[in-house]
Design a protein around this motif. Structure first.
Motif, PDB file in Angstrom:
ATOM      1  N   PRO A  64       8.509  -8.389  -5.000  1.00  0.00           N
ATOM      2  CA  PRO A  64       7.148  -8.404  -5.556  1.00  0.00           C
ATOM      3  C   PRO A  64       7.102  -8.062  -7.041  1.00  0.00           C
ATOM      4  O   PRO A  64       7.913  -7.273  -7.530  1.00  0.00           O
ATOM      5  CB  PRO A  64       6.423  -7.342  -4.735  1.00  0.00           C
ATOM      6  CG  PRO A  64       7.479  -6.431  -4.242  1.00  0.00           C
ATOM      7  CD  PRO A  64       8.720  -7.262  -4.091  1.00  0.00           C
ATOM      8  N   ALA A  87      -0.155 -14.133  -4.728  1.00  0.00           N
ATOM      9  CA  ALA A  87      -1.019 -13.557  -3.699  1.00  0.00           C
ATOM     10  C   ALA A  87      -2.253 -14.425  -3.498  1.00  0.00           C
ATOM     11  O   ALA A  87      -2.920 -14.803  -4.453  1.00  0.00           O
ATOM     12  CB  ALA A  87      -1.427 -12.141  -4.085  1.00  0.00           C
ATOM     13  N   ILE A 141       1.293 -11.421  -1.247  1.00  0.00           N
ATOM     14  CA  ILE A 141       1.775 -10.736  -2.446  1.00  0.00           C
ATOM     15  C   ILE A 141       2.428 -11.744  -3.390  1.00  0.00           C
ATOM     16  O   ILE A 141       2.927 -12.774  -2.948  1.00  0.00           O
ATOM     17  CB  ILE A 141       2.763  -9.608  -2.061  1.00  0.00           C
ATOM     18  CG1 ILE A 141       3.008  -8.681  -3.234  1.00  0.00           C
ATOM     19  CG2 ILE A 141       4.038 -10.181  -1.466  1.00  0.00           C
ATOM     20  CD1 ILE A 141       3.478  -7.309  -2.830  1.00  0.00           C
TER      21      ILE A 141
END
Length: 127
Positions: free
Chosen positions: A107, A54, A74
């Motif tokens: 993620p 990120a 992210i």
């Protein structure tokens, strides 16, 4: 006026993130960004299997006017890239939120998107 979609999260650097139903995150650049860049002629995407962080550079978009870094909203593993952009980077200009997406991430911490702007805050930031 640029289109801003309510279901997306945005970075001040004009990237957007959409959380998909399977928990992955799709990333691209905003309508505002593509309009400011002008005709997109080249895109450098991250490699599938690579990790992005990120706030860090994850790719490059080049237009007839300028080259700009693309930052990841992210952290996680890149699980897909939009290979269609290699042959048709101008798709970003015509469809920045749909066909012009850049890459998809699995993620590591979805909560990182809590730091991103919602549509209203992004709209205010770009006015």
């Amino acid at each position: 006026m640029s289109e801003v979609r309510a279901e997306l999260k945005y970075l001040e650097s004009h990237e957007w993130a959409r959380v998909e139903t399977d928990g992955t995150v799709t990333v691209g650049i905003s309508d505002h960004a593509q309009a400011a860049l002008g005709d997109v002629v080249f895109v450098e995407l991250p490699e599938v299997g690579s990790d992005v962080t990120a706030g860090s550079e994850a790719g490059v978009v080049e237009s007839v006017k300028a080259a700009s870094d693309v930052y990841s909203p992210i952290s996680g593993e890149v699980i897909a890239v939009n290979e269609a952009l290699e042959d048709a980077p101008e798709t970003i200009n015509s469809s920045p939120y749909d066909d012009g997406w850049f890459y998809k991430v699995r993620p590591t911490e979805l909560e990182e998107l809590d730091n991103a702007l919602d549509a209203e805050a992004y709209q205010e930031a770009t006015e």
